[in-house]
Design a protein around this motif. Structure first.
Motif, short mmCIF file in Angstrom:
data_model
loop_
_atom_site.label_atom_id
_atom_site.label_comp_id
_atom_site.label_asym_id
_atom_site.label_seq_id
_atom_site.Cartn_x
_atom_site.Cartn_y
_atom_site.Cartn_z
N LEU A 31 -28.89 -3.70 -4.44
CA LEU A 31 -28.75 -2.72 -5.51
C LEU A 31 -28.42 -1.31 -5.03
O LEU A 31 -27.55 -0.65 -5.58
CB LEU A 31 -30.03 -2.68 -6.35
N PHE A 32 -29.12 -0.82 -4.00
CA PHE A 32 -28.94 0.57 -3.58
C PHE A 32 -29.53 0.79 -2.20
O PHE A 32 -30.29 -0.03 -1.68
CB PHE A 32 -29.60 1.53 -4.57
N ASP A 33 -29.18 1.95 -1.63
CA ASP A 33 -29.73 2.40 -0.36
C ASP A 33 -30.48 3.71 -0.65
O ASP A 33 -29.87 4.70 -1.04
CB ASP A 33 -28.61 2.62 0.65
N GLN A 34 -31.79 3.69 -0.48
CA GLN A 34 -32.61 4.86 -0.81
C GLN A 34 -32.12 6.12 -0.11
O GLN A 34 -32.13 7.21 -0.69
CB GLN A 34 -34.07 4.59 -0.46
N ASP A 35 -31.66 5.99 1.12
CA ASP A 35 -31.22 7.16 1.90
C ASP A 35 -29.96 7.81 1.34
O ASP A 35 -29.60 8.93 1.75
CB ASP A 35 -30.97 6.76 3.36
N SER A 36 -29.29 7.13 0.41
CA SER A 36 -28.05 7.69 -0.14
C SER A 36 -28.30 8.55 -1.39
O SER A 36 -27.35 9.08 -1.97
CB SER A 36 -27.07 6.57 -0.47
N LEU A 37 -29.57 8.72 -1.77
CA LEU A 37 -29.88 9.59 -2.90
C LEU A 37 -29.46 11.03 -2.57
O LEU A 37 -29.83 11.57 -1.53
CB LEU A 37 -31.38 9.54 -3.21
#
Length: 302
Positions: A31-37
């Motif tokens: 779903l997502f990569d937290q570090d890309s916030l």
């Protein structure tokens, strides 16, 4: 001996739990990569109501400062409109008009591209609404909106004029009156409909539940079902049917109500979410005094 007997029963169950956990981790990774916030900007009093137009541009409110901002697909942030009736939730309808819950006078607005305001609803049989909070428009042009009561310091009244906190449907057409479509909620807040127009999701902040209703052909709702044991301020859906809820960060639930991901947002409160960008693959998050964006490996449907 007892240990051996129990072990034979334990291991199959343990394997199922392990497989489910690993599957959940795999879904999160997809779903997502937290570090890309990414923080877009922190210059607001309190952000709310992100909405996406047909091109993927995002509009959101700074409610205490009475403004609507625009963040376009090129990454440019600009002021779209000042003096916006203390707008809260926003949504673009099928005609490209920006709809707004303007709770300064408890109204529903339509705002054109050049900023012209049309008041679509100002009262119900002469009584002020509690305070329209969030809304979703169907493909017919009808508008579903939640009407909880949160006392505002800019109101002169100190109590509601309408008994109960409900969900309404404003049918399409000039002069139409809103109808109550859900009064089986305590404090409805976030709201969103499925892209096929079959279901409406409504979050209840008091009961800490998110309900799903079936949308009937006349716009009325039926079959309330608690699908998630969490309420929400705002919400959205992706093209896999996953439900995104807000509050402390963003919680992502599968269509059957299983928690499959959580986006950490280091702000006191996350108010709302919306997919945007040219391909609808960026999730925009309004949180306290800021707005964030995170790339997703799924797409929005609004």
């Amino acid at each position: 001996m007892l240990h051996l007997i129990n072990s034979s029963r334990f291991y199959p169950a343990f394997l199922l739990i392990l497989l489910f956990s690993l599957g959940g981790l795999e879904v999160r990774a997809q779903l997502f990569d937290q570090d890309s916030l990414k923080l877009i900007s922190r210059q607001f009093a309190f952000t709310e109501g992100p909405a996406v137009d047909k091109d993927g541009n995002i509009y959101f409110t700074d409610q205490p400062n009475n403004k609507i901002w625009k963040y376009n697909i090129e990454g440019h942030l600009s002021l779209f409109k000042d003096s916006v009736g203390r707008s809260n939730g926003l949504y673009f309808n099928h005609r490209g008009q920006l709809l707004a819950c303007a709770d300064e006078k408890n109204e529903i607005w339509s705002i054109s591209n050049d900023g012209k305001v049309t008041v679509l609803l100002s009262d119900v049989d002469g009584r002020k609404l509690n305070g329209p909070n969030d809304l979703w428009a169907d493909k017919k042009g009808g508008i579903y909106f939640t009407d909880p009561y949160y006392q505002r310091d800019y109101w002169t009244r100190k109590k509601p004029e309408i008994e109960g906190q409900k969900v309404y449907y404003l049918p399409p057409g000039k002069g139409k009156k809103p109808i109550v479509v859900a009064d089986d909620v305590a404090k409805p807040n976030g709201i969103v409909g499925s892209p096929d127009g079959k279901y409406l999701y409504v979050a209840d902040r008091v009961r800490n539940k998110t309900y799903r209703y079936t949308i009937e052909s006349n716009g009325k709702l039926s079959g309330q079902k608690a699908v998630i044991d969490q309420g929400s301020d705002g919400m959205t859906l992706d093209n896999r049917g996953n439900v995104y809820l807000t509050g402390k960060g963003v919680s992502i639930y599968s269509p059957i109500g299983v928690l499959i991901g959580h986006i950490e947002v280091k702000e006191p409160w996350t108010s709302n979410v919306c997919f945007g960008g040219k391909d609808r693959t960026d999730l925009f998050i309004t949180a306290s005094t800021a707005i964030y964006c995170i790339p997703m490996r799924t797409k929005g449907v609004e």
